[in-house]
Design a protein around this motif. Structure first.
Motif, PDB file in Angstrom:
ATOM      1  N   ILE A 107      -9.819   0.227  -9.715  1.00  0.00           N
ATOM      2  CA  ILE A 107     -10.253  -1.172  -9.845  1.00  0.00           C
ATOM      3  C   ILE A 107      -9.587  -2.037  -8.780  1.00  0.00           C
ATOM      4  CG2 ILE A 107     -10.139  -3.218 -11.330  1.00  0.00           C
ATOM      5  CD1 ILE A 107     -10.339  -1.205 -13.725  1.00  0.00           C
ATOM      6  N   VAL A 108      -8.261  -1.916  -8.691  1.00  0.00           N
ATOM      7  CA  VAL A 108      -7.523  -2.762  -7.749  1.00  0.00           C
ATOM      8  C   VAL A 108      -7.860  -2.354  -6.304  1.00  0.00           C
ATOM      9  CG1 VAL A 108      -5.221  -3.478  -6.993  1.00  0.00           C
ATOM     10  CG2 VAL A 108      -5.699  -3.137  -9.429  1.00  0.00           C
ATOM     11  N   HIS A 109      -7.936  -1.046  -6.088  1.00  0.00           N
ATOM     12  CA  HIS A 109      -8.197  -0.520  -4.748  1.00  0.00           C
ATOM     13  C   HIS A 109      -9.551  -1.003  -4.225  1.00  0.00           C
ATOM     14  CE1 HIS A 109      -7.822   2.387  -1.481  1.00  0.00           C
ATOM     15  NE2 HIS A 109      -9.055   2.818  -1.736  1.00  0.00           N
ATOM     16  N   VAL A 110     -10.576  -0.912  -5.077  1.00  0.00           N
ATOM     17  CA  VAL A 110     -11.914  -1.341  -4.656  1.00  0.00           C
ATOM     18  C   VAL A 110     -11.895  -2.826  -4.307  1.00  0.00           C
ATOM     19  CG1 VAL A 110     -14.276  -1.751  -5.462  1.00  0.00           C
ATOM     20  CG2 VAL A 110     -13.174   0.461  -5.867  1.00  0.00           C
ATOM     21  N   THR A 166      -9.349 -12.914 -11.141  1.00  0.00           N
ATOM     22  CA  THR A 166      -8.638 -14.174 -10.901  1.00  0.00           C
ATOM     23  C   THR A 166      -8.373 -14.354  -9.406  1.00  0.00           C
ATOM     24  OG1 THR A 166      -7.508 -13.690 -12.965  1.00  0.00           O
ATOM     25  CG2 THR A 166      -6.683 -15.560 -11.713  1.00  0.00           C
ATOM     26  N   HIS A 167      -7.867 -13.280  -8.786  1.00  0.00           N
ATOM     27  CA  HIS A 167      -7.543 -13.328  -7.372  1.00  0.00           C
ATOM     28  C   HIS A 167      -8.792 -13.643  -6.545  1.00  0.00           C
ATOM     29  CE1 HIS A 167      -5.784 -11.891  -3.528  1.00  0.00           C
ATOM     30  NE2 HIS A 167      -4.638 -12.250  -4.098  1.00  0.00           N
ATOM     31  N   ALA A 168      -9.882 -12.980  -6.880  1.00  0.00           N
ATOM     32  CA  ALA A 168     -11.135 -13.201  -6.152  1.00  0.00           C
ATOM     33  C   ALA A 168     -11.597 -14.647  -6.315  1.00  0.00           C
ATOM     34  CB  ALA A 168     -12.204 -12.235  -6.640  1.00  0.00           C
ATOM     35  N   THR A 169     -11.492 -15.154  -7.541  1.00  0.00           N
ATOM     36  CA  THR A 169     -11.917 -16.522  -7.812  1.00  0.00           C
ATOM     37  C   THR A 169     -11.143 -17.510  -6.945  1.00  0.00           C
ATOM     38  OG1 THR A 169     -12.199 -15.789 -10.079  1.00  0.00           O
ATOM     39  CG2 THR A 169     -12.421 -18.155  -9.678  1.00  0.00           C
ATOM     40  N   GLN A 193       0.837  -1.196   0.000  1.00  0.00           N
ATOM     41  CA  GLN A 193       0.000   0.000   0.000  1.00  0.00           C
ATOM     42  C   GLN A 193       0.872   1.247   0.000  1.00  0.00           C
ATOM     43  OE1 GLN A 193      -2.441  -1.022   3.469  1.00  0.00           O
ATOM     44  NE2 GLN A 193      -4.227  -0.406   2.255  1.00  0.00           N
ATOM     45  N   LYS A 194       1.895   1.235   0.877  1.00  0.00           N
ATOM     46  CA  LYS A 194       2.796   2.381   0.965  1.00  0.00           C
ATOM     47  C   LYS A 194       3.349   2.729  -0.404  1.00  0.00           C
ATOM     48  CE  LYS A 194       4.280   1.935   5.714  1.00  0.00           C
ATOM     49  NZ  LYS A 194       5.360   1.734   6.650  1.00  0.00           N
ATOM     50  N   ILE A 222      -6.019  -5.643 -17.779  1.00  0.00           N
ATOM     51  CA  ILE A 222      -5.098  -6.431 -16.949  1.00  0.00           C
ATOM     52  C   ILE A 222      -5.519  -6.345 -15.477  1.00  0.00           C
ATOM     53  CG2 ILE A 222      -2.722  -6.478 -16.047  1.00  0.00           C
ATOM     54  CD1 ILE A 222      -2.902  -7.712 -18.766  1.00  0.00           C
ATOM     55  N   SER A 223      -5.845  -5.132 -15.022  1.00  0.00           N
ATOM     56  CA  SER A 223      -6.261  -4.960 -13.624  1.00  0.00           C
ATOM     57  C   SER A 223      -7.508  -5.777 -13.330  1.00  0.00           C
ATOM     58  CB  SER A 223      -6.559  -3.484 -13.335  1.00  0.00           C
ATOM     59  OG  SER A 223      -5.467  -2.700 -13.693  1.00  0.00           O
ATOM     60  N   LEU A 224      -8.486  -5.697 -14.248  1.00  0.00           N
ATOM     61  CA  LEU A 224      -9.737  -6.451 -14.050  1.00  0.00           C
ATOM     62  C   LEU A 224      -9.476  -7.938 -13.999  1.00  0.00           C
ATOM     63  CD1 LEU A 224     -12.246  -4.489 -16.306  1.00  0.00           C
ATOM     64  CD2 LEU A 224     -12.408  -4.817 -13.834  1.00  0.00           C
TER      65      LEU A 224
END
Lengths: 221, 527
Positions: A171-174, B519-522, A115-116, B512-514
């Protein structure tokens, strides 16, 4: 609800976070409309709302910088290598096995090393670049006069690139909100300020922190 | 109770206060102040009038309009000298041309135009619009003050006209016909005044052989029009006449037409009345740096009657089976073909083209040799990188004209004569003879060969300003598809332009982020 748990986010931080969240969302929507990606609020509205949001955003940024230095909370954002590997390993495997977060949060260490790194990049790089190119966008429309800056494109392209980065961050943060000890832990913490006790395995050192935090909170109030 | 209070504080801090801030941001962000209003005192309201019917000199028995001019000058001391210095009299001015930088005399007297091609040699017809009497040929005396026609600009009776084909003369007892009577000089000279729309319009509306043919934004409709057509000149609106903007000092009239001139001087600007920040709004006022007012505020021109957009001389000369001259009309009853002039395209409610313009122009003069097509009869100066340039709406008039394939020059053609058999194209429909005589009169060399070549002329649009509600909307330019400024590519226009590669890269990192997140969530769910 009793004031139990770890007090992480002060009133100002929570206000800052959620206001910033709304402003950034608004700027993403209006910005991409100005970019020509879609039609939603109308071009003129988008331009005006985008500029106005930018000004509020900058005002908020100044306020937060002031706050950070007064409260020394900026230390949270200084990247550190410590536990970086552990944190990466946790997200890559530990989290799937139900392991405990490798980092213990505290008021002056509320962010994990990843996060940092990311927030530091956002606050020190992406936001300033967006602000700088955004101001150019607002005030230096015609870069031939008085100084020939070889076109408006450089500022615009950089601003667009930054905007895509912000979207990727969102996207990643949420998603990362859901990676607390329980799915709602992080979200709740950013609303109430507290990371709940039942979300923790109580540890002695934590209790100390907690006491400190409560003291801090009452001071602030 | 405390519990409730804490929850409320959290709600207030994390939701209500941020929403309030954002609401205020949007609320004040989209506010737009009322635009500034411009004030104008009409010239008609501040001109002193004197009753000319009392003047003895105007009660004499005039037999010739030159006597009227002499009578005018007998009181209006030096006015003749003033007007004889202006391009309305000389039909030329010394200007520095854009491009070559050559300083030369240009004007209606010598330039090619993209309509009837050129005035010199066709004096009988063209010089009807000269403010003099009888510029029949090269012998016209430009130094005789009584050759000045005061009445054509100052008649307020609406009964004074120069007769067709008479090189600027009104009808005489010998030439008078159904259409043109001998003017009543006592009545007219006793009722003179500041020039009105009809005075200017008789030439400036009807140039090129008919109403609105040339300019596209100047036509008979403006004599009595509505706000929809022209917000300034509308009778129910400000009711401004030509001279309220085209102010005059010593008979020199402000304003520039770049079909006949080349320098950034003597111009009239909207900002003269409206200032440079007329919108009282930052975002809109910033536009004035690079966008001429006309661009947004004249979204279409030729709002009533059609204007000529295309004029192809190459097909002129066709005769019907009896050897007669042909006239054909389009569906709107505008000419589409005339044997004497060729093929036309007329149009009304025309969307302008847009060009960078800094108040300078180049002209393709007789003797110039073309190197690229289409030949630019005139060309406006300006580009994005030039800080004095603005985007202007223009009428681009395209066509085909006769040229000499050997010398690569545009040819001068004799079009007009009073009767057949004198070699004029309009009478005899014979290109060879018309060109031979036209070139000879203009003292130019001709190889004897002629072909037709694509030409274009550019006319900045200035009149027929629309009501503010009808000005251009943002997305008529700031849009990826169908932008009005699609033709101007030397700058970045938000909403229209973007970098394909930055967008590809941006969407790539978003995807890529999505994928990463999903994938991670799955994995977390199925662990």
């Amino acid at each position: 609800m009793r004031k139990t748990g770890l007090y992480l986010y002060s009133k100002f931080e929570r206000f800052w976070h959620w206001t910033q969240m709304l402003l950034v969302t608004l700027m993403v929507i209006t910005g991409f409309e100005v970019h020509g990606s879609f039609k939603l609020l109308g071009y003129e509205n988008s331009v005006r709302i985008h500029s106005a949001s930018a000004w509020t955003f900058m005002g908020l940024a100044l306020l937060s910088i002031f706050w950070m230095f007064v409260t020394r909370q900026y230390v949270n954002f200084i990247p550190s290598r410590a536990n970086l590997k552990e944190q990466i390993n946790y997200y890559m495997s530990g989290i799937f096995k139900g392991e405990v977060h490798p980092i213990r949060k505290s008021l002056f260490n509320k962010l994990n090393p990843l996060q940092k790194l990311v927030y530091f990049g956002l606050l020190i790089f992406i936001f300033p670049v967006q602000i700088f190119t955004g101001i150019a966008y607002m005030y230096y429309h015609y870069p031939q006069n008085p100084i020939d800056a070889k076109g408006f494109e450089i500022a615009v392209y950089t601003h667009t690139l930054g905007a895509f980065m912000v979207v990727a961050f969102i996207i990643v943060h949420v998603y990362m909100i859901t990676t607390g000890n329980t799915i709602a832990t992080n979200l709740r913490a950013m609303i109430s300020g507290y990371e709940k006790e039942e979300d923790h395995e109580p540890k002695v050192e934590n209790k100390e922190n907690q006491e400190n935090n409560i003291v801090n909170e009452s001071n602030e109030a | 109770m405390k519990n409730f209070f804490e929850k409320f504080i959290s709600l207030f801090i994390a939701l209500l206060l941020p929403m309030l801030v954002v609401f205020l941001t949007i609320y004040f962000g989209i506010q737009r102040d009322e635009p500034h209003k411009a004030e104008i005192e009409l010239k008609a309201d501040r001109t002193k009038k004197s009753d000319h019917s009392e003047f003895k000199v105007l009660q004499q028995n005039f037999t010739n309009p030159k006597q009227v001019t002499a009578a005018c000058i007998s009181c209006h001391n030096q006015r003749d000298e003033q007007i004889m210095k202006t391009p309305h009299w000389t039909w030329e001015r010394e200007h520095k041309l854009l491009g070559t930088g050559k300083v030369t005399k240009i004007g209606k007297k010598n330039i090619h135009n993209n309509f009837c091609t050129g005035a010199v040699g066709n004096n009988g017809s063209c010089m009807r619009c000269h403010i003099g009497y009888g510029w029949e040929d090269k012998n016209f005396d430009f130094n005789d003050p009584t050759n000045v026609d005061c009445l054509v600009c100052h008649d307020k009776t609406g009964t004074y006209f120069k007769q067709k084909s008479m090189a600027g003369w009104p009808a005489t007892t010998e030439t008078a016909d159904e259409e043109f009577k001998v003017p009543d000089y006592n009545y007219i000279s006793q009722n003179v005044g500041a020039s009105g729309r009809e005075n200017c319009g008789v030439c400036h509306f009807h140039g090129g052989g008919g109403n609105n043919v040339k300019h596209g934004d100047l036509e008979q409709e403006l004599v009595n029009t509505t706000k929809k057509v022209d917000v300034h000149m509308a009778a129910e609106g400000t009711n401004m006449t030509c001279i309220d903007c085209h102010t005059t000092k010593d008979h020199n009239i402000m304003g520039r037409s770049y079909s006949v001139s080349a320098e950034n001087t003597n111009r009239i600007y909207c900002s003269d009345c409206h200032t440079n920040t007329p919108h009282n709004d930052k975002v809109l006022d910033y536009h004035t740096r690079k966008i001429a007012c006309q661009t947004c505020h004249i979204p279409v021109y030729a709002k009533k009657n059609a204007t000529s957009m295309y004029w192809d001389w190459s097909v002129a000369g066709r005769k019907d089976e009896n050897g007669g001259k042909i006239k054909e009309y389009d569906a709107d009853h505008n000419y589409s073909y005339l044997s004497i002039k060729g093929h036309f395209v007329f149009d009304n409610n025309v969307i302008p083209e847009y060009k960078w313009f800094n108040g300078t122009a180049n002209h393709f003069l007789p003797g110039d040799k073309y190197s690229e097509l289409p030949v630019k009869i005139n060309e406006l100066g300006g580009k994005y990188a030039d800080s004095t340039s603005q985007i202007w709406p223009v009428k681009v008039h395209r066509g085909k004209q006769a040229f000499d394939p050997v010398s690569k020059e545009i040819l001068s053609v004799k079009l007009f004569a009073h009767k057949q058999g004198e070699g004029a194209f309009w009478e005899d429909l014979d290109w060879e003879e018309a060109i031979r005589q036209g070139m000879e009169y203009n003292e130019r060399e001709w190889s004897g060969k002629y072909e037709f070549i694509a030409t274009e002329a550019t006319w900045p649009i200035n009149h027929m300003v629309s009501e503010k509600e009808n000005s251009l909307k943002c997305t008529q330019c700031h849009t990826r598809e169908g932008s009005r400024l699609a033709g101007l590519t030397d700058f970045y226009l938000p909403g229209r332009d973007y970098s394909k590669w930055i967008d590809y890269f941006g969407f790539f990192i978003i995807i890529i982020s999505l994928i990463g997140v999903i994938t991670h969530a799955t994995f977390r769910i199925i662990r």
